[in-house]
Enzyme design. Structure first.
Site, mmCIF file in Angstrom:
data_model
loop_
_atom_site.group_PDB
_atom_site.id
_atom_site.type_symbol
_atom_site.label_atom_id
_atom_site.label_comp_id
_atom_site.label_asym_id
_atom_site.label_seq_id
_atom_site.Cartn_x
_atom_site.Cartn_y
_atom_site.Cartn_z
ATOM 1 N N ASP A 161 0.870 -1.287 -0.048
ATOM 2 C CA ASP A 161 -0.039 -0.152 -0.029
ATOM 3 C C ASP A 161 0.698 1.281 -0.113
ATOM 4 O O ASP A 161 2.141 1.059 -0.274
ATOM 5 C CB ASP A 161 -1.003 -0.223 1.348
ATOM 6 C CG ASP A 161 -2.365 0.392 0.994
ATOM 7 O OD1 ASP A 161 -2.418 1.484 -0.090
ATOM 8 O OD2 ASP A 161 -3.236 -0.095 1.602
ATOM 9 N N ASP A 168 -9.895 3.433 -3.700
ATOM 10 C CA ASP A 168 -10.648 2.310 -3.154
ATOM 11 C C ASP A 168 -11.963 2.222 -3.891
ATOM 12 O O ASP A 168 -12.783 3.154 -3.945
ATOM 13 C CB ASP A 168 -10.573 2.352 -1.801
ATOM 14 C CG ASP A 168 -9.277 1.993 -1.133
ATOM 15 O OD1 ASP A 168 -9.006 2.136 -0.045
ATOM 16 O OD2 ASP A 168 -8.263 1.544 -1.865
#
Length: 685
Positions: free
Chosen positions: A184, A243
């Site tokens: 990430d 996301d």
């Protein structure tokens, strides 16, 4: 709070102040949504560009990730991971191609041990990660893990990231038996993205060489630095967007950002529009089939994001459709490209290794639409006929070259078409359709016309049509419902009167069009098209506030449309007083771009007026444009507005329109913070 349709509870905290400000202002998003890349970039990293030499991920990775279903909640634990692995086997998902059972954030303790090693949370994983990996491997599956290219991961609890610990962490992962790493982008301290992600690439390579454990590398930097232009030699897949959330507009927005990047995908290097939401409950099964169809034709990684211990049989049917999975997993490795996208009607085609084409006919709109293309347009050679395989119905037909369907609202028809010489053995394809919409006032007969069109090279024989409605409705044919023969391109058009009982409440009701026909050899083929009749009520004479009238349909970019309050957050009823440039309005509609609200006017109204602007709840953020449409014609438009402007007056001539639509677009820079108000909207009839 960032109002892209993302998992906002886990919104990434970027280390660099500059990057954080860009992210908060929504300025990182347009790069993702932008036009197709230029020729030089395409040559540098196109479908024939570089890739890692390890031979991994030659088709898009398939598996599971817990985040969408559990976030950091307590149910994310060893028992869940083992349960998912068990279900992969027992429900046939392993046989369908799913391999990876991946852990997301919150698997570790917040602090490393005295030697700087990562420590699995003993409450969640009492046996440790290696024991979980051994269990998963024992099922013939693979295990994935998560960390961040920063000092901490994205969760607010602050679990340790890998920045500065790449070699040690990669070695731990390999020794535990990890097969996949999601890396990430939070708390990155402003370090250059390429530098951070290359460091982990090199660490994974070293760990693999020393342990013999190859690890698929998923770059999750949200598309902020255009990884499609540089990451094909760094990782095996890279996120192209923020996301995803479990709602239609989030999925649609992400799909639109990923589609233009087709030239960058190929074996070992994949565009990743984030995980699947299929089965989480925020969309209909029709929308989930679209989600799965479009991810597959985009050659996207297929990572299940629902808790398979709790989902419906329909979820397993969608996720386990091997014919759709085969489109995603085709070894040629092409991502589907957009052939057309007019009026919310999309045609996306994907070249397959056997020479066939997968074709998605996708309807973005809230009503059924005819979507059409041809075999030649999708790249097939000239032929006397073609075989058309419907991948959701699991049926094969012949076509003279037409590829078309009336596609339900938010639906996708996914077919595979080939010039394979076997078409004559199949029955002809027929297209079922409805002329116009189906708006019905209770107690008043409404005339509808259905069509059954032969798309095949061979005639359709003994064609019969039947239309039915809910119990108590009257449906009568006023023209022939059958035809002995339909030659290629000809249609059986049947007129019907449809009457809803007096007192039927407004809302959507199902109509079913069913047909039968016979092809070569006399085999009978059944077809069906689910339709929707909308029971509507004409607005009263005089002036009516729109927030007091029932709407036909709505779509909204973040949460539901709110009546007499601002959009607020994602839940219904969480808005604030409608406020534009300090002025509060008692009546109106709070929305978030992209937004579309349809009202029935019944041809009896003359004008729509409103005060419009960005709501103050997002301070100085957001850009939108307001539009009023009358029966498919734009009746008024504001152009792009910002939150620094006072309310603008909209006045639209809607004389004679049956349907009036209020549309808000994103102003051209993405939908971050685009809270918009239709203040004091009045329909004069």
């Amino acid at each position: 709070m960032r109002h892209l349709p993302t998992r906002t509870s886990r919104r990434r905290v970027v280390g660099s102040l500059t990057a954080a400000l860009l992210c908060a202002a929504g300025l990182a998003s347009p790069a993702v949504a932008g036009a197709a890349p230029g020729p030089q970039a395409a040559r540098a990293a196109g479908a024939d560009g570089p890739r890692l030499p390890d031979g991994l991920a030659l088709t898009p990775p398939m598996g599971f990730n817990n985040w969408n279903a559990t976030h950091c909640r307590a149910e994310f634990d060893e028992a869940m991971v083992k349960g998912i692995a068990d279900l992969f086997v027992s429900k046939g998902l392993k046989d369908a191609g799913y391999q990876y059972v991946n852990l997301d954030d919150c698997w570790a303790l917040p602090q490393r041990d005295a030697d700087g090693k990562l420590v699995p949370d003993p409450k969640r994983f009492p046996g440790g990660i290696k024991a979980v990996a051994d269990y998963v491997h024992g099922k013939g599956l693979k295990l994935g893990i998560y960390t961040s290219a920063g000092t901490k991961t994205c969760n607010q609890a602050g679990f340790p990231g890998a920045l500065g610990h790449e070699r040690s962490d990669a070695r731990q992962f390999a020794e535990w038996g990890v097969d996949y790493l999601k890396y990430d982008n939070c708390n990155n301290q402003g370090v250059d993205a390429k530098e951070r992600y290359i460091a982990m690439r090199d660490a994974l390579k070293a760990a693999s060489e020393s342990t013999g454990r190859p690890i698929v590398y998923s770059i999750c930097e949200w598309g902020e630095n255009k990884p499609w232009e540089w990451a094909s030699g760094v990782g095996h897949l890279w996120r192209t967007t923020g996301d995803i959330s479990d709602n239609w507009n989030s999925m649609l927005s992400i799909m639109k950002r990923n589609l233009p990047l087709a030239r960058y995908a190929g074996p070992g290097r994949w565009n990743d529009p984030d995980m699947l939401e299929v089965g989480n409950g925020g969309m209909t099964d029709t929308e989930y089939r679209t989600h799965f169809s479009m991810w597959s034709i985009m050659a996207a990684p297929l990572l299940i994001g629902s808790d398979l211990r709790k989902v419906s049989p329909q979820t397993f049917e969608i996720l386990g459709n091997k014919e759709v999975v085969a489109v995603d997993q085709d070894p040629l490795g092409k991502q589907g490209t957009v052939l057309s996208s007019t009026g919310g009607r999309w045609v996306v085609a994907k070249e397959m290794k056997d020479g066939s084409r997968a074709v998605a006919l996708f309807n973005e709109t809230g009503s059924p639409q005819r979507v059409a293309t041809t075999a030649r347009a999708v790249g097939l050679p000239q032929a006397s006929g073609y075989t058309l395989r419907d991948l959701w119905k699991h049926e094969s037909f012949n076509t003279a070259g037409a590829i078309s369907a009336t596609v339900p609202a938010h639906g996708t028809v996914l077919v595979r078409v080939a010039a394979d010489g076997t078409w004559a053995d199949k029955p002809p394809a027929v297209e079922l359709g409805l002329d116009g919409g189906a708006l019905v006032e209770a107690g008043k007969p409404e005339e509808l016309t259905t069509r059954v069109t032969d798309l095949g090279r061979t005639p359709a024989r003994d064609v019969r049509a039947r239309l039915s409605g809910p119990a108590g409705w009257q449906v009568k044919a006023t023209s022939p419902t059958s035809a002995a023969v339909l030659p290629t391109g000809k249609a059986l058009a049947t007129s019907w009167t449809v009457t809803a009982p007096v007192g039927t409440p407004t809302g959507a009701y199902a109509l079913d069009l069913k047909t039968t026909h016979r092809g070569p050899g006399g085999r009978q083929v059944e077809s069906a098209l689910p339709l929707t009749a909308q029971v509507v009520t004409a607005p009263p004479a005089g002036r009516s506030a729109l927030s007091d009238l029932p709407w036909i349909s709505t779509s909204n970019g973040w949460g539901p449309v709110e009546k007499d309050t601002s959009n607020g957050e994602s839940r219904a009823g969480d808005g604030n007083p409608l406020t534009i440039d300090g002025k509060v309005y008692a009546k109106g509609l709070g929305v978030h771009a992209e937004s579309d609200i349809a009202y029935y006017a019944g041809g009896a109204c003359e004008r729509l007026t409103a005060q419009v602007g960005l709501d103050d709840e997002k301070l100085l953020k957001g850009t939108v444009a307001f539009e009023v449409w009358a029966d498919g014609e734009k009746a008024a438009s504001t152009g792009v507005l910002t939150n620094q402007l006072p309310a603008q007056t909209v006045s639209a001539d809607v004389g004679g329109a049956e349907v009036v639509r209020l549309v808000v677009t994103d102003g051209g820079d993405g939908i971050d913070s685009d809270h918009a108000d239709w203040a004091e909207p009045v329909l004069s009839c």
